[in-house]
Motif scaffolding. Structure first.
Motif, short mmCIF file in Angstrom:
data_model
loop_
_atom_site.label_atom_id
_atom_site.label_comp_id
_atom_site.label_asym_id
_atom_site.label_seq_id
_atom_site.Cartn_x
_atom_site.Cartn_y
_atom_site.Cartn_z
N UNK A 96 -68.19 15.76 -28.88
CA UNK A 96 -68.34 14.31 -28.79
C UNK A 96 -68.21 13.91 -27.32
N UNK A 97 -69.28 13.43 -26.67
CA UNK A 97 -69.19 13.09 -25.24
C UNK A 97 -68.13 12.06 -24.93
N UNK A 98 -67.93 11.09 -25.84
CA UNK A 98 -66.90 10.08 -25.62
C UNK A 98 -65.51 10.71 -25.61
N UNK A 99 -65.19 11.49 -26.62
CA UNK A 99 -63.86 12.08 -26.71
C UNK A 99 -63.61 13.05 -25.57
N UNK A 100 -64.62 13.85 -25.24
CA UNK A 100 -64.46 14.84 -24.18
C UNK A 100 -64.22 14.15 -22.84
N UNK A 101 -64.99 13.10 -22.57
CA UNK A 101 -64.83 12.37 -21.31
C UNK A 101 -63.51 11.62 -21.28
N UNK A 102 -63.13 11.05 -22.41
CA UNK A 102 -61.85 10.34 -22.44
C UNK A 102 -60.70 11.29 -22.12
N UNK A 103 -60.74 12.49 -22.69
CA UNK A 103 -59.68 13.47 -22.41
C UNK A 103 -59.69 13.85 -20.93
N UNK A 104 -60.88 14.05 -20.36
CA UNK A 104 -60.96 14.36 -18.93
C UNK A 104 -60.37 13.24 -18.09
N UNK A 105 -60.70 12.00 -18.42
CA UNK A 105 -60.19 10.86 -17.67
C UNK A 105 -58.67 10.77 -17.77
N UNK A 106 -58.13 10.99 -18.95
CA UNK A 106 -56.67 10.94 -19.12
C UNK A 106 -55.99 12.04 -18.31
N UNK A 107 -56.60 13.23 -18.27
CA UNK A 107 -56.05 14.30 -17.46
C UNK A 107 -56.04 13.92 -15.98
N UNK A 108 -57.14 13.35 -15.51
CA UNK A 108 -57.22 12.97 -14.10
C UNK A 108 -56.16 11.93 -13.75
N UNK A 442 -43.81 10.88 -18.09
CA UNK A 442 -43.19 10.81 -19.41
C UNK A 442 -44.01 10.09 -20.45
N UNK A 443 -45.15 9.51 -20.07
CA UNK A 443 -45.98 8.83 -21.06
C UNK A 443 -46.61 9.85 -22.00
N UNK A 444 -46.87 9.47 -23.26
CA UNK A 444 -47.36 10.44 -24.25
C UNK A 444 -48.74 10.96 -23.90
N UNK A 445 -49.00 12.19 -24.33
CA UNK A 445 -50.30 12.82 -24.13
C UNK A 445 -51.05 12.90 -25.47
N UNK A 446 -52.37 13.12 -25.42
CA UNK A 446 -53.11 13.28 -26.69
C UNK A 446 -52.57 14.45 -27.49
N UNK A 447 -52.55 14.32 -28.78
CA UNK A 447 -52.05 15.39 -29.63
C UNK A 447 -52.94 16.61 -29.59
N UNK A 448 -52.37 17.80 -29.67
CA UNK A 448 -53.17 19.03 -29.62
C UNK A 448 -54.10 19.18 -30.81
N UNK A 449 -53.79 18.50 -31.94
CA UNK A 449 -54.65 18.65 -33.10
C UNK A 449 -56.05 18.12 -32.82
N UNK A 450 -56.11 16.96 -32.17
CA UNK A 450 -57.42 16.39 -31.86
C UNK A 450 -58.22 17.26 -30.91
N UNK A 451 -57.55 17.83 -29.91
CA UNK A 451 -58.25 18.71 -28.98
C UNK A 451 -58.73 19.96 -29.69
N UNK A 452 -57.91 20.50 -30.59
CA UNK A 452 -58.31 21.69 -31.32
C UNK A 452 -59.54 21.42 -32.18
N UNK A 453 -59.57 20.26 -32.82
CA UNK A 453 -60.74 19.91 -33.64
C UNK A 453 -61.99 19.78 -32.77
N UNK A 454 -61.83 19.16 -31.59
CA UNK A 454 -62.96 19.00 -30.69
C UNK A 454 -63.48 20.35 -30.22
N UNK A 455 -62.57 21.26 -29.88
CA UNK A 455 -62.98 22.58 -29.44
C UNK A 455 -63.66 23.34 -30.57
N UNK A 456 -63.13 23.23 -31.78
CA UNK A 456 -63.73 23.93 -32.92
C UNK A 456 -65.14 23.42 -33.19
N UNK A 457 -65.31 22.10 -33.10
CA UNK A 457 -66.64 21.53 -33.33
C UNK A 457 -67.63 22.01 -32.28
#
Length: 486
Positions: A96-108, A442-457
């Protein structure tokens, strides 16, 4: 109005640090900077953000990346030469381009990046406009300042011209040919691309953090007709152009065959330099290419980790610096440590730029900081960021050096040396974009479950797709320099 106070403020690569220092922020811009006591007296009603031992700097600018929030390692395919590496993606599903980009932006943002350039990229869904609007939505929601490129390519998607693509395809197995035949368009036709740019510019005309630019993929991927039309439209609209340039040995060989080695002069004849232009990589440039880049005022974005990981060699940053070439830095979502730790990648670029000539270490660190801030702002066509100065964007990063400042370090050491030589993105305690705090330690990060689903897809593809993609990659390895044709 708010005051951001820290043990040290480094306004830019030239000005002396303020110790202690404060920055006044109003309406998304820098209102003033100076000693905390003076600004408190000047703005007595301002809210205060006190950062203690932190060092406050202009936010970092990741001047070339593609919004790939999961790396190729996470998606299950290894480093390789650029062209086979690209081919291996054909065996993978579409994330999903939206989810992938959102995760990249949050990491940056977590790593102190406040602005970025999202270079041309397509997942070949057949609906490039929907992909791009998902990307824009991700940057809008996260608040990361972004120059988003409208991509374009109309040739060389499999093998670079002037190689005979039909001949290359015919030598593949029926399964590999079927995989290629089933591929959907990556980009829009040229006239639709120009129309899309007009639509997006209207939609984002007043957006506080999003800017549009053109992202024609690179000389070997875009026809002369495509370059002319995009250059004309960009110049008329006053928007920048960013593209890939001389990244791999195969691209070097292609430029020699198509343009007799005069790729920048050829692009100039097509009208490209009638507007602001930056280019990524340049790793395979020769002395004459460097001379042309200097003559044309080209800003180059180096991606040292990606260049070395994808077998394109270490960029000659010391030679570029000595020649006076303006160089910014990007991660290309393929940094040396396979993360979006921009500060670590900036350190790598700074070390490569030092060369062997004796020099003042402080001066080297200041040039490295400029590469990650001021020159980055030029490369992404956003001159209002990259420094802390009245009237500029309130894009700030706070780095807490306490973990790096162990007992073995002199407490009076140069604060910029601490940041450039020892700190990492994990030391970021605050990231502010346009006056809004977008990350606090200390702010929360995205849960690993969502990233795992994205990678699996992204790993899911049709039966045999990975096997056939591997066949195509191996055929390309024989085809590129050292092989039969190019």
């Amino acid at each position: 109005m708010q005051l951001v106070e820290a043990d040290c403020v480094i306004p830019d690569a030239v000005s002396p640090p303020l110790r202690p220092g404060a920055v006044a922020v109003a309406a998304g811009r820098i209102a003033a900077l100076g000693p905390p006591a003076a600004l408190r007296a000047r703005f007595p009603d301002a809210a205060r953000t006190e950062l203690g031992d932190a060092i406050l700097l202009p936010g970092f600018v990741n001047a070339h990346q593609h919004g790939r929030g999961l790396s190729q390692i996470q998606l299950g395919y290894p480093d390789d030469a650029l062209e086979p590496w690209i081919a291996r993606r054909r065996g993978r599903g579409t994330p999903d381009p939206y989810l992938l980009t959102r995760h990249a932006a949050e990491q940056m943002l977590r790593h102190g990046v406040t602005a970025t350039l999202h270079a041309n990229y397509s997942y070949a869904t057949g609906d490039y406009e929907a992909e791009l609007r998902g990307v824009l939505r991700a940057y809008d929601e996260t608040g990361l300042r972004a120059t988003v490129c409208v991509g374009y390519a109309d040739q060389g998607g499999l093998v670079y011209p002037p190689a005979d693509e039909a001949r290359f395809r015919a030598a593949l197995s029926p399964g590999a040919q079927a995989l290629l035949a089933a591929a959907r368009p990556a980009y829009l036709p040229l006239d639709h691309t120009l129309d899309l740019m007009d639509q997006l510019r209207a939609d984002y005309a007043d957006h506080p953090t999003i800017t549009l630019a053109y992202g024609p993929a690179g000389p070997q991927w875009v026809s002369d007709a495509g370059w002319r039309a995009i250059a004309r439209h960009a110049a008329r609209s006053g928007i920048g152009i960013h593209f890939h340039l001389l990244e791999s040995p195969a691209q070097r060989a292609t430029a020699d065959r198509l343009y007799a080695g005069q790729v920048l002069a050829h692009l100039q004849r097509l009208g490209l330099f009638e507007t602001a232009v930056s280019a990524a990589h340049f790793t395979q440039a020769r002395a004459e290419d460097l001379h042309e880049a200097l003559r044309l005022g080209l800003v180059v974005v180096s991606n040292p980790g990606a260049n070395m990981r994808l077998f394109n060699g270490a960029p000659p940053l010391a030679a570029w610096r000595e020649a006076g070439l303006p160089v910014a830095l990007g991660t290309d979502n393929c940094a040396l440590d396979d993360s979006e730790d921009y500060l670590s990648e900036l350190r790598l670029g700074g070390l490569l730029a030092r060369g062997t000539a004796p020099q003042d270490p402080g001066a080297a660190n200041r040039l490295t900081l400029a590469m990650g801030t001021e020159t980055g702002a030029r490369a992404i066509f956003q001159p209002g960021c990259g420094r802390i100065a009245p009237g500029l964007c309130a894009d700030l990063v706070a780095i807490d050096p306490r973990r790096a400042r162990g007992v073995w370090l002199d407490p009076d050491c140069d604060p910029l040396d601490l940041v450039i030589s020892r700190c990492t993105g994990a030391d970021t305690v605050m990231t502010m974009v346009a006056g809004v705090i977008r990350h606090r330690a200390g702010s929360p990060r995205p849960g690993p479950e969502g990233l795992a689903r994205m990678a699996a897809a992204a790993r899911q593809a049709g039966p045999g797709a990975q096997t056939h993609a591997e066949e195509i990659a191996q055929a390309l390895r024989a085809h590129i320099p050292g092989g039969e044709e190019v």
